[in-house]
Design a protein around this motif. Structure first.
Motif, PDB file in Angstrom:
ATOM      1  N   THR A 122       0.834  -0.986   0.156  1.00  0.00           N
ATOM      2  CA  THR A 122      -0.114  -0.182  -0.049  1.00  0.00           C
ATOM      3  C   THR A 122       0.838   1.270  -0.169  1.00  0.00           C
ATOM      4  OG1 THR A 122      -0.348  -0.473   2.349  1.00  0.00           O
ATOM      5  CG2 THR A 122      -2.237  -0.803   1.083  1.00  0.00           C
ATOM      6  N   LYS A 123       0.486   2.016  -0.705  1.00  0.00           N
ATOM      7  CA  LYS A 123       1.224   3.506  -0.867  1.00  0.00           C
ATOM      8  C   LYS A 123       0.984   4.179   0.374  1.00  0.00           C
ATOM      9  CE  LYS A 123       0.892   4.952  -4.976  1.00  0.00           C
ATOM     10  NZ  LYS A 123       0.376   5.221  -6.161  1.00  0.00           N
ATOM     11  N   THR A 124       2.063   4.995   0.785  1.00  0.00           N
ATOM     12  CA  THR A 124       1.709   5.831   1.948  1.00  0.00           C
ATOM     13  C   THR A 124       1.582   7.088   1.312  1.00  0.00           C
ATOM     14  OG1 THR A 124       3.459   4.749   3.420  1.00  0.00           O
ATOM     15  CG2 THR A 124       2.765   6.902   4.088  1.00  0.00           C
ATOM     16  N   THR A 179      -2.815   8.471   4.947  1.00  0.00           N
ATOM     17  CA  THR A 179      -2.268   7.890   6.152  1.00  0.00           C
ATOM     18  C   THR A 179      -1.838   8.660   7.113  1.00  0.00           C
ATOM     19  OG1 THR A 179      -0.932   6.836   4.154  1.00  0.00           O
ATOM     20  CG2 THR A 179      -0.281   5.753   6.381  1.00  0.00           C
TER      21      THR A 179
END
Ligand SMILES: Nc1ncnc2c1ncn2[C@@H]1O[C@H](COP(=O)(O)OP(=O)(O)O)[C@@H](O)[C@H]1O
Ligand SMILES: Nc1ccn([C@@H]2O[C@H](COP(=O)(O)OP(=O)(O)O)[C@@H](O)[C@H]2O)c(=O)n1
Length: 222
Positions: A2-4, A143
């Motif tokens: 998952t991308k931050t 995030t």
């Protein structure tokens, strides 16, 4: 993986661009300056001899707004069509026109879609995105969500130290006017639910970057 996504909002001169860029570098993340897009559109509007106060004409100019921005924190360029506008979008005439352009809802919707597309397509592990409505509108599910503030006095003196060609009082007046106009459209002075405030008034630059990195680290652990 998952991308931050790190969302940073705040008023002019609070340190959003410089601190976000430094944090992105430290983390190996991409960096997106959303204010640069609003500035580039204001530049395009002026370049097309459109009055920035005439919303219908500003909306019409979106059709010919061919915008490109890099997301490398080590040096990013801003282009409109074939013109490199990286430096010209910082000129006082553009700063004076940008709030009028940014208050048009169609403009905000158009640019928000563009930002989300850039965020989605970044090839890095994460991206730091900074502006006025990133924590609330562009990426409310980020995030980490940070409101970067500093006293008005600190913000003015930082900005006037940068713009050596203008007098400190001219810079202060222009900045206050822009913040006042902008805050009628987006509330970037109070932290929304779940947004962490970092007040840099009494922090130096490196301490501010560390404070932002701390918030990011804590958010990633959650
Ligand atoms: N905590 C800090 N202490 C001192 N100077 C700072 C701090 N944060 C930012 N600056 C400086 O203030 C100026 C304005 O910061 P900038 O990142 O352009 O703000 P913004 O993007 O919010 O308008 C820059 O010259 C930057 O280096
Ligand atoms: N997410 C954003 C970012 C910028 N803006 C507009 O774009 C202008 C320029 O943003 P900027 O971040 O380059 O301004 P500075 O704070 O760096 O001076 C702001 O004054 C707002 O009018 C916005 O409306 N929403």
């Amino acid at each position: 993986m998952t991308k931050t996504v790190v969302a940073v909002d705040g008023p002019a001169g609070s340190g959003k661009s410089s601190v976000s860029k430094a944090a992105a570098k430290r983390l190996g993340f991409a960096y997106l300056d959303t204010g640069a897009a609003y500035r580039a559109l204001a530049w395009h509007v002026l370049d097309s001899s459109v009055n920035p106060d005439e919303a219908p004409a500003v909306i019409a100019s979106l059709a010919s707004f061919d915008y490109a921005i890099g997301t490398d924190p080590d040096g990013y360029g801003v282009r409109v069509g074939k013109t490199d506008v990286t430096n010209s979008i910082r000129e006082p005439r553009v700063s004076a026109a940008v709030s009028a352009v940014a208050r048009v809802p169609e403009v905000r919707a158009h640019l928000t879609a563009l930002f989300r597309d850039i965020i989605q397509h970044t090839e890095k592990r994460g991206i730091v995105v900074e502006g006025r409505d990133i924590t609330t509108v562009v990426a409310p599910d980020a995030t980490a969500r940070i409101l970067l503030t500093a006293s008005e006095e600190a913000r003015m003196s930082r900005r006037s130290a940068e713009l050596a060609t203008e007098s400190a009082s001219d810079v202060a007046i222009a900045l206050q006017k822009r913040d006042r106009a902008d805050s009628r459209v987006v509330d970037f002075m109070t932290a929304a639910d779940g947004v962490v405030t970092v007040d840099s008034t009494n922090l130096n630059f490196d301490e501010t970057v560390d404070a932002v990195l701390d918030v990011i680290r804590t958010s990633q652990e959650k």
